[in-house]
Scaffold this active site. Structure first.
Site, PDB file in Angstrom:
ATOM      1  N   ARG A 241       2.882   2.264   8.899  1.00  0.00           N
ATOM      2  CA  ARG A 241       1.854   1.486   8.217  1.00  0.00           C
ATOM      3  C   ARG A 241       2.533   0.514   7.271  1.00  0.00           C
ATOM      4  NH1 ARG A 241       3.081   2.407   3.752  1.00  0.00           N
ATOM      5  NH2 ARG A 241       1.564   0.932   2.933  1.00  0.00           N
ATOM      6  N   GLY A 242       1.691  -0.385   6.708  1.00  0.00           N
ATOM      7  CA  GLY A 242       2.246  -1.468   5.898  1.00  0.00           C
ATOM      8  C   GLY A 242       2.415  -2.650   6.825  1.00  0.00           C
ATOM      9  N   ALA A 243       1.902  -3.819   6.389  1.00  0.00           N
ATOM     10  CA  ALA A 243       1.788  -4.961   7.303  1.00  0.00           C
ATOM     11  C   ALA A 243       3.098  -5.323   8.006  1.00  0.00           C
ATOM     12  CB  ALA A 243       1.207  -6.150   6.541  1.00  0.00           C
TER      13      ALA A 243
ATOM     14  N   ARG B  67      -4.992  -1.973  15.006  1.00  0.00           N
ATOM     15  CA  ARG B  67      -5.536  -2.175  13.652  1.00  0.00           C
ATOM     16  C   ARG B  67      -5.843  -3.664  13.500  1.00  0.00           C
ATOM     17  NH1 ARG B  67      -2.709   0.594   8.652  1.00  0.00           N
ATOM     18  NH2 ARG B  67      -4.841   0.521   7.876  1.00  0.00           N
TER      19      ARG B  67
ATOM     20  N   GLN C 137      -1.702   6.426  -0.384  1.00  0.00           N
ATOM     21  CA  GLN C 137      -0.389   5.813  -0.122  1.00  0.00           C
ATOM     22  C   GLN C 137       0.418   5.656  -1.411  1.00  0.00           C
ATOM     23  OE1 GLN C 137      -3.259   4.809   1.187  1.00  0.00           O
ATOM     24  NE2 GLN C 137      -3.028   3.857   3.188  1.00  0.00           N
TER      25      GLN C 137
ATOM     26  N   ASP D  64      -1.963  -7.861   3.381  1.00  0.00           N
ATOM     27  CA  ASP D  64      -2.087  -7.691   4.839  1.00  0.00           C
ATOM     28  C   ASP D  64      -2.416  -9.000   5.533  1.00  0.00           C
ATOM     29  OD1 ASP D  64      -2.666  -4.857   3.663  1.00  0.00           O
ATOM     30  OD2 ASP D  64      -2.048  -4.610   5.752  1.00  0.00           O
TER      31      ASP D  64
ATOM     32  N   ASN E 141      -5.759  -6.929   0.991  1.00  0.00           N
ATOM     33  CA  ASN E 141      -4.776  -5.862   0.778  1.00  0.00           C
ATOM     34  C   ASN E 141      -5.569  -4.550   0.688  1.00  0.00           C
ATOM     35  OD1 ASN E 141      -2.015  -5.004   0.364  1.00  0.00           O
ATOM     36  ND2 ASN E 141      -2.586  -4.545  -1.745  1.00  0.00           N
ATOM     37  N   LYS E 142      -4.856  -3.471   0.537  1.00  0.00           N
ATOM     38  CA  LYS E 142      -5.484  -2.146   0.497  1.00  0.00           C
ATOM     39  C   LYS E 142      -6.714  -2.127  -0.407  1.00  0.00           C
ATOM     40  CE  LYS E 142      -4.789   0.762   2.338  1.00  0.00           C
ATOM     41  NZ  LYS E 142      -5.603   1.031   3.583  1.00  0.00           N
TER      42      LYS E 142
HETATM   43  O1  MRU Z   1      -3.567   0.987   5.421  1.00  0.00           O
HETATM   44  P1  MRU Z   1      -2.157   0.645   5.063  1.00  0.00           P
HETATM   45  O2  MRU Z   1      -1.442   1.755   4.374  1.00  0.00           O
HETATM   46  O3  MRU Z   1      -1.386   0.079   6.241  1.00  0.00           O
HETATM   47  O4  MRU Z   1      -2.306  -0.540   3.995  1.00  0.00           O
HETATM   48  C1  MRU Z   1      -1.129  -1.141   3.532  1.00  0.00           C
HETATM   49  C2  MRU Z   1      -1.323  -2.110   2.458  1.00  0.00           C
HETATM   50  O5  MRU Z   1      -2.421  -2.442   2.089  1.00  0.00           O
HETATM   51  C3  MRU Z   1      -0.077  -2.754   1.908  1.00  0.00           C
HETATM   52  O6  MRU Z   1      -0.238  -3.077   0.564  1.00  0.00           O
HETATM   53  C4  MRU Z   1       0.221  -4.031   2.698  1.00  0.00           C
HETATM   54  O7  MRU Z   1       0.260  -3.764   4.066  1.00  0.00           O
HETATM   55  C5  MRU Z   1       1.488  -4.656   2.282  1.00  0.00           C
HETATM   56  S1  MRU Z   1       2.896  -3.730   2.780  1.00  0.00           S
HETATM   57  C6  MRU Z   1       4.270  -4.600   2.368  1.00  0.00           C
END
Ligand code: MRU
Length: 348
Positions: A32-34, A75, A182, A223, A233-234
């Site tokens: 996970r994470g963009a 996703r 997270q 994201d 973002n999250k």
């Molecule tokens: O659902 P997730 O855990 O994939 O969400 C991730 C985030 O929102 C991060 O802040 C974003 O992807 C940036 S990661 C460098």
């Protein structure tokens, strides 16, 4: 890659051997994470082609297309996924006339290039972002935008690592980040592993912490960033940005230019993933809400550009108006994947 769902209890590595397993790993947030999602998807395309071999180049190319279409459904919000898949599609399309073995080599080289570019972009964001931090500063962050979410230093956490290397003393407050934690599971873990002074708080404590604990800056990842700077973002990030504005605390978004989506004028066009109700009603498999309660579980929210003090990408610290500064940063073409054609945005 690390199975992020097992942290912090165990550090377990996943071995992905087929595209279906990768789709599940992305969907269930094992990866996970963009940026990490984009890199994993690029490597998944290589796996798809390798698994289709031995075959003609045309058949390998068809396997690439099918895998890219499939992974694109894993996703919807992080544009890095579609950006990486489109880069892989373009390499496949440009390699159709080559021998199968060379075709496979070209794909592998592109996937590894995407990974290596990410390492370099994280370093650069760290360098630029560290100019915003002074010795003794305290940063609040939300979710995990660190090394786990990338193949390098991370995005929002990169300036913290860089500032520490420069000898600055930086401490961090990490929002736990409901519903999937997270911040608690991943950010607190990776900062502690790196020896960073980190304090974990519940999301609902952020306002109090901003008022009483001398927060110097908020740093978060992204994201997807629309052409006007609106940033997905999250979920919870928008609330943190609103609180930061109320307390006159600078709010910084850190993201590589692979997160820019110039095909979207503004944030309302960003597809927001909705996840299953279990993520709100259960903790670690046990229910903590009445059975059958109605839920709404958006995984992301959009922070309006007006609440963002600066966007830090690998090119530098970009300031409003973002309509111009984002495009200028990726000049000469204004395209985030120069010299290639604009990205194709998929998702719901
Ligand atoms: O659902 P997730 O855990 O994939 O969400 C991730 C985030 O929102 C991060 O802040 C974003 O992807 C940036 S990661 C460098």
């Amino acid at each position: 890659m690390i199975d992020q769902t097992r942290l912090p209890a165990e550090l377990v590595y996943l071995r992905i051997r087929d595209v279906r397993a990768l789709w599940t790993a992305i969907q269930t947030l094992q990866v996970r994470g963009a940026p990490a999602i984009g890199i994993a998807a690029a490597l998944g395309i290589v796996i798809a082609a390798q698994n289709a071999a031995p075959a003609s180049t045309a058949k390998l190319a068809a396997a690439v297309e099918a895998a890219a279409d499939y992974l694109a459904t894993s996703r919807p919000t992080a544009v890095n996924l579609f950006w990486a898949l489109d880069r892989m599609r373009r390499v496949a399309a440009a390699s159709q006339a080559l021998l199968p073995a060379v075709f496979l080599d070209r794909l592998a080289a592109e996937a590894l290039r995407i990974r290596d570019e990410d390492v370099a972009m994280c370093k650069a964001m760290g360098r630029h972002g560290a100019t915003l931090l002074r010795d003794g500063d305290t940063v609040l962050t939300h979710c995990n935008a660190g090394g786990l979410a990338t193949s390098g230093y991370g995005t929002a956490l990169a300036p913290i690592y860089t500032a520490l290397e420069q000898g600055k003393r930086i401490s961090v407050y990490a929002d736990e980040t409901r519903p999937l934690l997270q911040g608690a599971r991943l950010t607190a873990w990776e900062l502690m592993e790196a020896g960073v002074d980190v304090t974990l708080i519940c999301d609902s404590m952020a306002a109090h912490v901003m008022k009483t604990r001398g927060i110097s800056a908020v740093m978060v990842g992204a994201d997807r960033i629309a052409a006007n700077g609106d940033t997905a973002n999250k979920v919870g990030t928008y609330g943190v940005a609103t609180l930061a504005a109320a307390h006159a605390i600078p709010f910084y978004v850190l993201a590589p230019s692979s997160t820019f989506d110039f095909s979207l004028k503004e944030g309302s066009q960003i597809p927001i993933e909705e996840r299953g109700s279990d993520e709100i009603t259960h903790s670690f498999g046990r229910p903590h809400a009445p059975k059958g309660v109605k839920t709404f579980c958006p995984a992301f929210d959009v922070t309006p550009a007006r609440l963002i003090t600066a966007i830090v990408c690998e090119k530098g610290v970009l300031r409003p108006p973002y309509e111009t500064s984002l495009k200028k940063a990726v000049a000469p073409t204004g395209d985030n994947s120069s010299p290639n054609p604009p990205i194709i945005t998929r998702g719901k």
